[in-house]
Write a protein that holds these residues in place. Structure first.
Motif, PDB file in Angstrom:
ATOM      1  N   PHE A 204       0.841  -1.312  -0.047  1.00 27.45           N
ATOM      2  CA  PHE A 204       0.053   0.092   0.091  1.00 27.45           C
ATOM      3  C   PHE A 204       0.881   1.354  -0.007  1.00 27.45           C
ATOM      4  N   VAL A 205       0.823   2.004  -1.140  1.00 27.32           N
ATOM      5  CA  VAL A 205       1.618   3.194  -1.312  1.00 27.32           C
ATOM      6  C   VAL A 205       0.748   4.664  -1.207  1.00 27.32           C
ATOM      7  N   HIS A 206       1.216   5.176  -0.083  1.00 23.83           N
ATOM      8  CA  HIS A 206       0.403   6.426   0.277  1.00 23.83           C
ATOM      9  C   HIS A 206       1.273   7.574  -0.383  1.00 23.83           C
ATOM     10  N   MET A 207       0.765   8.561  -1.365  1.00 16.65           N
ATOM     11  CA  MET A 207       1.435   9.303  -2.191  1.00 16.65           C
ATOM     12  C   MET A 207       0.695  10.735  -2.279  1.00 16.65           C
ATOM     13  N   THR A 208       1.397  11.928  -2.188  1.00 17.52           N
ATOM     14  CA  THR A 208       0.795  13.230  -2.355  1.00 17.52           C
ATOM     15  C   THR A 208       0.995  13.432  -3.887  1.00 17.52           C
ATOM     16  N   SER A 209       0.027  13.741  -4.372  1.00 19.33           N
ATOM     17  CA  SER A 209       0.031  13.843  -6.052  1.00 19.33           C
ATOM     18  C   SER A 209      -0.600  15.135  -6.634  1.00 19.33           C
ATOM     19  N   ASP A 210      -0.664  15.225  -7.739  1.00 18.42           N
ATOM     20  CA  ASP A 210      -1.292  16.583  -8.347  1.00 18.42           C
ATOM     21  C   ASP A 210      -2.814  16.834  -8.424  1.00 18.42           C
ATOM     22  N   ILE A 211      -3.565  15.703  -7.530  1.00 21.88           N
ATOM     23  CA  ILE A 211      -4.866  15.682  -7.554  1.00 21.88           C
ATOM     24  C   ILE A 211      -5.224  15.458  -6.098  1.00 21.88           C
ATOM     25  N   GLY A 212      -4.116  15.382  -5.257  1.00 20.22           N
ATOM     26  CA  GLY A 212      -4.251  15.391  -3.693  1.00 20.22           C
ATOM     27  C   GLY A 212      -3.752  13.992  -3.301  1.00 20.22           C
ATOM     28  N   ASP A 213      -3.888  13.610  -1.911  1.00 14.38           N
ATOM     29  CA  ASP A 213      -3.340  12.393  -1.448  1.00 14.38           C
ATOM     30  C   ASP A 213      -3.931  11.094  -2.032  1.00 14.38           C
ATOM     31  N   VAL A 214      -3.347  10.141  -2.358  1.00 12.27           N
ATOM     32  CA  VAL A 214      -4.046   8.975  -2.569  1.00 12.27           C
ATOM     33  C   VAL A 214      -3.150   7.914  -2.059  1.00 12.27           C
ATOM     34  N   VAL A 215      -3.926   6.631  -2.252  1.00  9.38           N
ATOM     35  CA  VAL A 215      -3.368   5.297  -1.658  1.00  9.38           C
ATOM     36  C   VAL A 215      -3.367   4.373  -3.050  1.00  9.38           C
ATOM     37  N   ALA A 216      -2.491   3.615  -3.109  1.00 10.43           N
ATOM     38  CA  ALA A 216      -2.428   2.680  -4.374  1.00 10.43           C
ATOM     39  C   ALA A 216      -2.161   1.447  -3.368  1.00 10.43           C
ATOM     40  N   GLN A 217      -2.899   0.468  -4.120  1.00 10.43           N
ATOM     41  CA  GLN A 217      -2.694  -0.964  -3.608  1.00 10.43           C
ATOM     42  C   GLN A 217      -1.997  -1.882  -4.588  1.00 10.43           C
ATOM     43  N   VAL A 218      -0.540  -2.020  -4.595  1.00  7.24           N
ATOM     44  CA  VAL A 218       0.206  -2.397  -5.637  1.00  7.24           C
ATOM     45  C   VAL A 218       0.577  -3.824  -5.521  1.00  7.24           C
ATOM     46  N   THR A 219       0.266  -4.792  -6.449  1.00  8.12           N
ATOM     47  CA  THR A 219       0.771  -6.089  -6.340  1.00  8.12           C
ATOM     48  C   THR A 219       1.866  -6.553  -6.100  1.00  8.12           C
ATOM     49  N   GLY A 220       2.456  -7.256  -5.204  1.00 13.92           N
ATOM     50  CA  GLY A 220       3.758  -7.669  -5.060  1.00 13.92           C
ATOM     51  C   GLY A 220       4.379  -6.741  -3.705  1.00 13.92           C
ATOM     52  N   VAL A 221       5.650  -7.271  -3.392  1.00 19.25           N
ATOM     53  CA  VAL A 221       6.351  -6.508  -2.326  1.00 19.25           C
ATOM     54  C   VAL A 221       7.443  -5.537  -3.014  1.00 19.25           C
ATOM     55  N   HIS A 222       7.145  -4.322  -2.649  1.00 22.05           N
ATOM     56  CA  HIS A 222       7.876  -3.441  -3.246  1.00 22.05           C
ATOM     57  C   HIS A 222       8.623  -2.255  -2.023  1.00 22.05           C
ATOM     58  N   HIS A 223       9.896  -1.847  -2.324  1.00 24.79           N
ATOM     59  CA  HIS A 223      10.379  -0.647  -1.665  1.00 24.79           C
ATOM     60  C   HIS A 223      10.319   0.505  -2.180  1.00 24.79           C
ATOM     61  N   PHE A 224       9.911   1.529  -1.303  1.00 24.10           N
ATOM     62  CA  PHE A 224       9.850   2.952  -1.950  1.00 24.10           C
ATOM     63  C   PHE A 224      10.480   3.739  -0.971  1.00 24.10           C
ATOM     64  N   ASP A 225      11.149   4.614  -1.291  1.00 24.15           N
ATOM     65  CA  ASP A 225      11.787   5.623  -0.181  1.00 24.15           C
ATOM     66  C   ASP A 225      11.055   6.677   0.012  1.00 24.15           C
ATOM     67  N   ILE A 226      10.875   7.255   1.397  1.00 26.26           N
ATOM     68  CA  ILE A 226       9.843   8.195   1.691  1.00 26.26           C
ATOM     69  C   ILE A 226      10.333   9.521   0.957  1.00 26.26           C
ATOM     70  N   ASN A 227       9.442  10.325   0.505  1.00 25.65           N
ATOM     71  CA  ASN A 227       9.717  11.429  -0.209  1.00 25.65           C
ATOM     72  C   ASN A 227      10.373  11.211  -1.774  1.00 25.65           C
ATOM     73  N   ALA A 228      10.395   9.982  -2.273  1.00 26.55           N
ATOM     74  CA  ALA A 228      10.939   9.821  -3.330  1.00 26.55           C
ATOM     75  C   ALA A 228       9.773  10.237  -4.550  1.00 26.55           C
ATOM     76  N   PRO A 229      10.183  10.952  -5.688  1.00 30.63           N
ATOM     77  CA  PRO A 229       9.147  10.698  -6.761  1.00 30.63           C
ATOM     78  C   PRO A 229       8.510   9.497  -7.410  1.00 30.63           C
ATOM     79  N   LEU A 230       7.396   9.648  -7.586  1.00 32.44           N
ATOM     80  CA  LEU A 230       6.450   8.433  -8.184  1.00 32.44           C
ATOM     81  C   LEU A 230       5.583   8.865  -9.114  1.00 32.44           C
ATOM     82  N   VAL A 231       5.093   7.984 -10.077  1.00 29.02           N
ATOM     83  CA  VAL A 231       4.292   8.432 -10.989  1.00 29.02           C
ATOM     84  C   VAL A 231       3.174   7.034 -10.982  1.00 29.02           C
ATOM     85  N   LEU A 232       2.049   7.401 -10.691  1.00 27.91           N
ATOM     86  CA  LEU A 232       1.100   6.187 -10.712  1.00 27.91           C
ATOM     87  C   LEU A 232      -0.007   6.525 -11.840  1.00 27.91           C
ATOM     88  N   TYR A 233      -0.569   5.363 -12.418  1.00 21.67           N
ATOM     89  CA  TYR A 233      -1.535   5.242 -13.504  1.00 21.67           C
ATOM     90  C   TYR A 233      -2.583   4.729 -13.308  1.00 21.67           C
TER      91      TYR A 233
END
Length: 367
Positions: free
Chosen positions: A315-344
């Motif tokens: 579960f990835v919590h992200m601030t985005s250009d439309i507001g705060d969103v949460v994504a449920q991504v299949t698989g185990v992933h590592h994300f650095d806090i404050n790292a840029p990210l693009v969701l589709y």
């Protein structure tokens, strides 16, 4: 057995616990009461059981008014979050007690079958006090199933069990319920449990009945923002947007080309066209957001705020250009806090609600 609640409500002093509602759980099927803590699920069940009387309205069983009849005069089995067992009886005796009252045959075999399905077959000779809390809860559940009452009320019966066992028992309960003719009402706070048990779902929120129908229909076509919020885990992402001639314009400026109706009966503009710029709400389930783009996708640019691993999903919590969103991504992933990210996401996967928060558009179901 047909249970019907006709215009019931419940008040305690100046507080309203249940607002006026009518509900007819489907006879011989499972109805799940879905809602957060304090939504009114237990209060509603106590009225169904006859433990409490409604402040107004009637409770009918097969069209017979039982509103004034206590639980002692109703054939009901109920399991609470807090298990209740006969402390001086063994596990086997607890489960067998309703079978003996009915004069059943082959009691030992029936007890063993139920105990095995609930993973307590090895504890039949023990007293409840010798068991863990989760094991005692399963004893209470087995005894309720053994009663085979025409109405079974289960108030979050698996909430005290560990995750793995809870998942196993959900599947077992589905088959156990299907093998009975009882009308079953099952309360839970978990949308996934409502979907897994199937049948019908009644969504409750702060004492109000928001929607009732087949579980998959309520999930796929939530009638309002409140229903969509309650029937999504994690909660659905909501974004305020504008209705335009081309569809829906997000705060980022992106436009979702969606076939929205010109009017909605009972909506913000009943009987007429929506004016340009009308406020609406776009809903995106967390599972609709992806890391990889597909043709025609909308991109959301932002920064990671938090990443949580849950089973085989992240579960990835992200601030985005439309507001705060949460994504449920299949698989185990590592994300650095404050790292840029693009969701589709694919525009057709969006839900759209009108200015009155009523459903305007829902993704087409896959058959």
């Amino acid at each position: 057995m047909q249970l019907a609640l006709d215009g019931i409500s419940k008040k305690m002093g100046s507080e309203t616990w249940l607002y006026e509602m009518s509900l007819r759980p489907r006879a011989g099927a499972v109805t799940v009461l879905l809602g957060a803590t304090l939504a009114g699920k237990t209060s509603l069940m106590r009225i169904m059981a006859g433990l409490d009387a409604p402040s107004a309205g009637k409770v009918l069983v097969d069209d017979y008014d039982v509103t004034g009849k206590s639980v002692r005069h109703r054939n009901v089995a109920m399991v609470y979050q807090q298990f209740i067992n006969y402390p001086s009886f063994t596990v086997a005796q607890n489960i067998a007690s309703p079978l003996k009252l009915r004069g059943e045959k082959n009691i030992a075999a029936q007890v063993q079958t139920l105990a095995d399905k609930l993973h307590i077959g090895m504890f039949l000779d023990r007293l409840p006090a010798e068991l863990s809390g989760g094991q005692q809860q399963r004893v209470a559940l087995a005894r309720a199933l053994a009663k085979n009452a025409p109405l079974m009320l289960l108030d979050e019966p698996l909430v005290n069990l560990d995750y793995k066992l809870r998942e196993e028992l959900r599947e077992e309960l589905g088959s156990l319920f299907a093998s009975r003719d009882s009308t079953i009402v099952y309360a839970t706070t978990e949308p996934g449990e409502a979907l897994l048990l199937g049948g019908y779902t009644a969504v409750l929120d702060r004492g109000e009945l928001l929607q009732y129908g087949p579980a998959t229909d309520v999930f796929n076509f939530p009638s309002s923002v409140r229903v969509a919020r309650a029937f999504s885990d994690p909660p659905m992402n909501f974004v305020k947007a504008l209705r335009t001639g081309a569809g829906v314009q997000l705060p980022s400026g992106e436009v979702l080309s969606l076939p929205l109706p010109e009017s909605v009966t009972g909506g913000a503009y009943p009987g007429g066209a929506y004016p340009g710029g009308a406020d609406i709400t776009v809903g995106l389930r967390a599972s609709a957001l992806r890391l990889q783009a597909r043709e025609g996708d909308i991109a959301l640019h932002g920064n990671v705020q938090l990443a949580e691993i849950s089973g085989s999903d992240t579960f990835v919590h992200m601030t985005s250009d439309i507001g705060d969103v949460v994504a449920q991504v299949t698989g185990v992933h590592h994300f650095d806090i404050n790292a840029p990210l693009v969701l589709y996401f694919t525009p057709a996967m969006a839900f759209v609600f009108d200015a009155a928060d009523s459903l305007l558009y829902a993704p087409k179901r896959k058959h």
